[in-house]
Design an enzyme around this catalytic site. Structure first.
Site, short mmCIF file in Angstrom:
data_model
loop_
_atom_site.label_atom_id
_atom_site.label_comp_id
_atom_site.label_asym_id
_atom_site.label_seq_id
_atom_site.Cartn_x
_atom_site.Cartn_y
_atom_site.Cartn_z
N HIS A 186 0.82 -1.22 0.00
CA HIS A 186 0.00 0.00 0.00
C HIS A 186 0.85 1.26 0.00
O HIS A 186 0.40 2.30 -0.49
CB HIS A 186 -1.02 -0.04 1.13
CG HIS A 186 -2.15 -0.94 0.75
ND1 HIS A 186 -3.13 -0.53 -0.13
CD2 HIS A 186 -2.38 -2.23 1.01
CE1 HIS A 186 -3.93 -1.54 -0.36
NE2 HIS A 186 -3.51 -2.60 0.32
N CYS A 486 -5.69 -3.89 -13.42
CA CYS A 486 -5.77 -2.75 -12.50
C CYS A 486 -4.77 -2.88 -11.36
O CYS A 486 -4.75 -2.06 -10.46
CB CYS A 486 -7.18 -2.57 -11.97
SG CYS A 486 -7.69 -3.93 -10.92
C1 PEP Z 1 -4.71 -6.17 -6.75
O1 PEP Z 1 -4.71 -7.04 -5.87
O2 PEP Z 1 -3.95 -6.20 -7.75
C2 PEP Z 1 -5.62 -5.03 -6.65
C3 PEP Z 1 -5.74 -4.18 -7.65
O3 PEP Z 1 -6.29 -4.84 -5.48
P1 PEP Z 1 -5.60 -4.26 -4.13
O4 PEP Z 1 -4.23 -3.81 -4.49
O5 PEP Z 1 -6.47 -3.18 -3.65
O6 PEP Z 1 -5.61 -5.48 -3.26
#
Ligand code: PEP
Ligand code: MG
Length: 556
Positions: A186, A486
């Site tokens: 994150h 994404c």
């Molecule tokens: C992913 O896991 O690639 C995603 C886009 O979701 P997050 O990063 O919010 O888990």
């Protein structure tokens, strides 16, 4: 003396500034026995720390004004509560050091508050903050939480939790350096959302002294400590040149021979919309709705509050596409009201869609809020579920969307290898796929995305990950449906070309990466992208895959 440290660059650009540490949670002070002669000195230390913290809170309240001022002043009163202070003094008299006395007295008061019901229990977090501040001052360690600084700084942290992000003032953060966290952590996602350079997984980062000047290169992963004035000047000039070159690329995403690949933004809420628009996002490919509720996650978000937040994002893209992900609670994004606190292995537990299927009223309320938010707007709303494992999961989500009569396309995120391998079954239930490569890598390699030392396995160039992406993209093509990416893989300009070559139909990323990806795609033909994808998949390691793709794409 100038020296260079190396981590993993996760958000492009160069930031130069002084380091400020994100204060960590205060450690428990050791239990020590002070002698009778030391009692007055320890009591005076405790009193001085309490007064200094209270004065600091009041001063910050004056600066902030409004509601924040009232909260900070209430905290200052808490710090100086006479009964609490009397308890601290008693504990020191019976042999505690000042820090231990404060720690224990606050713990006792905290228990009283927590047991006293909802309103007072809500103040426990404020009390903890006050205690942490006093103890930190007594221990001589940085204040917990976001640095108190009026000057822009490079934020240094062990890792950043999504909840920390709410407290950061984006106008002050020049860049990030973290000791932990891989390319999909994150910290990395946040840095891209804020458009600031970042280096993660930098071993020993937290050992950098407060105030030391660093130059952070979020592309190469290099952190220059104490660069000379000349070097700083040169880095600034190079960064400005690069920005100017990027600004020259505009318009929709397309390869050099005109194959369209929509470039979309990842957003966590309305605050990220301006950057998305500035960088020319053609829509939103991932709206992480759980980010809206992380700061107040003790209760389910009210429907009206949701409608308001969703509408602000939806109305920013008239005629465009906005893909909203329903709440992805659990593991690295726990929401108190949904996430069980006692799971032995939260990343493999009840999270994402699994949670929502156990709480259908929360899913229904969110889908209803989305339907209301989109009323009367020209935006093309799409919704998708996180952590879909197979066709059965996909069918359950599609049924929930139909049940509330949502007028939107519904899709599934591919974040679990089983969903990629059996994408055809998932596609029989939903209208599109979106590859969440962050979790897909985490689960394919059994490598926690938050652990910096495992960054090698989180590398989105890993050929095994490319194979899973290809499996999903092939299935989508056969079904005549779309398959975007994404996850953070989409923000790497070279990899974006490879993903296009693998058959991915749109790329969604932190807004600041869009110009870089647009420029790289615009230099490559579709045939070259396909050849680069083949070369990368034929490699055995992530480094070889990257080098092979680079060779194909640079030779065109
Ligand atoms: C992913 O896991 O690639 C995603 C886009 O979701 P997050 O990063 O919010 O888990
Ligand atoms: Mg995910």
């Amino acid at each position: 003396m100038e020296r260079t440290l190396r981590g993993v660059g996760v958000s492009h650009g160069v930031a130069i500034g002084q380091v400020r540490h994100m204060g960590t949670a205060v450690l428990e002070p050791p239990v020590t026995q002070v002698s009778a002669e030391e009692v007055p000195r320890e009591q005076a230390r405790a009193q001085a720390a309490v007064d200094a913290v209270a004065a600091d809170l009041v001063a910050r309240g004056n600066l902030a004004g409004g509601e924040a001022q009232a909260v900070l002043e209430a905290q200052a009163l808490m710090a100086q509560d006479p009964e609490l202070l009397a308890d601290v003094n008693r504990r020191i008299e019976s042999g505690s050091s000042a820090e231990r006395g404060v720690y224990d007295a606050f713990a006792a008061y905290r228990e009283l508050l927590a047991a006293a019901g909802e309103y007072l229990a809500g103040r426990v977090a404020d009390l903890d903050d006050v205690r942490n501040r006093i103890v930190a001052r007594l221990l001589g360690v940085p204040m917990p939480g976001v640095p108190d600084s009026d000057e822009p700084y490079v934020l240094l942290a062990r890792d950043l939790a999504p909840a920390d992000t709410a407290l950061l003032d984006p106008s002050l953060v020049l860049g990030f350096v973290t000791e932990e966290g891989g390319p999909t952590s994150h910290s990395a996602i946040l840095a891209r959302a804020m458009g600031v350079p970042a280096v993660v997984a930098l071993a020993g980062a937290t050992g950098l002294a407060e105030g030391v000047v660093v130059a952070v290169d979020g592309g190469s992963g290099e952190v220059l400590v104490e660069p000379s004035a000349g070097r700083q000047e040169e880095l600034r000039r190079l960064a400005a040149e690069r920005r100017a070159a990027l600004a020259a690329s505009s318009g929709p995403g397309r390869t050099s021979d005109g194959f369209m690949v929509p470039l979309l933004a990842n957003v966590g809420g309305p605050a990220d919309v301006p950057a998305a628009l500035e960088n020319g996002a053609e829509g939103v490919g991932l709206f992480r709705t759980e980010f809206l509720f992380l700061d107040d996650s003790a209760k389910a978000p009210g429907e009206d509050k949701q409608v308001e937040a969703y509408r602000k994002v939806l109305e920013a893209f008239p005629g465009g596409r906005v893909v909203v992900r329903v709440l992805d609670a659990g593991a690295d994004k726990p929401l108190e009201f949904l996430t069980p606190g006692d799971e032995p292995n939260p990343a493999l537990g009840v999270r994402g869609l699994r949670t929502l299927l156990e709480h259908p009223e929360v899913l229904r309320s969110q889908l209803r809020a989305l339907a209301r938010a989109a009323e009367g707007l020209t935006v093309r709303l799409e919704v998708m579920a996180p952590m879909v494992a197979d066709g059965v999961d996909a069918r359950a989500f599609a049924a929930a969307c139909r049940e509330v009569g949502l007028d939107a396309k519904y899709g599934a995120m591919v974040e679990i290898p089983s969903a990629a391998l059996r994408a055809a079954a998932v596609l029989r239930e939903v209208e599109f796929l979106s590859l969440g490569t962050n979790d897909l890598a985490q689960y394919a390699f059994a490598a926690d995305r938050q652990v910096g030392s495992l960054a090698r396995l989180q590398d989105p160039w890993q050929p095994a990950l490319l194979d899973l992406i290809a499996a999903a993209a092939d299935a989508a093509k056969a079904a005549g449906k779309s398959c975007g990416v994404c996850g953070e893989a989409a923000s790497d300009p070279l990899l974006a070309c490879v993903l296009t070559g693998l058959g991915v139909t749109s790329l969604s990323m932190g807004a600041a990466s869009i110009p870089y990806v647009r420029a790289a795609l615009g230099r490559a033909s579709l045939a070259h992208c396909q050849r680069a994808a083949e070369a990368a998949r034929a490699a055995d390691t992530a480094e070889e895959a990257r080098a092979a793709a680079e060779q194909v794409l640079s030779g065109q």
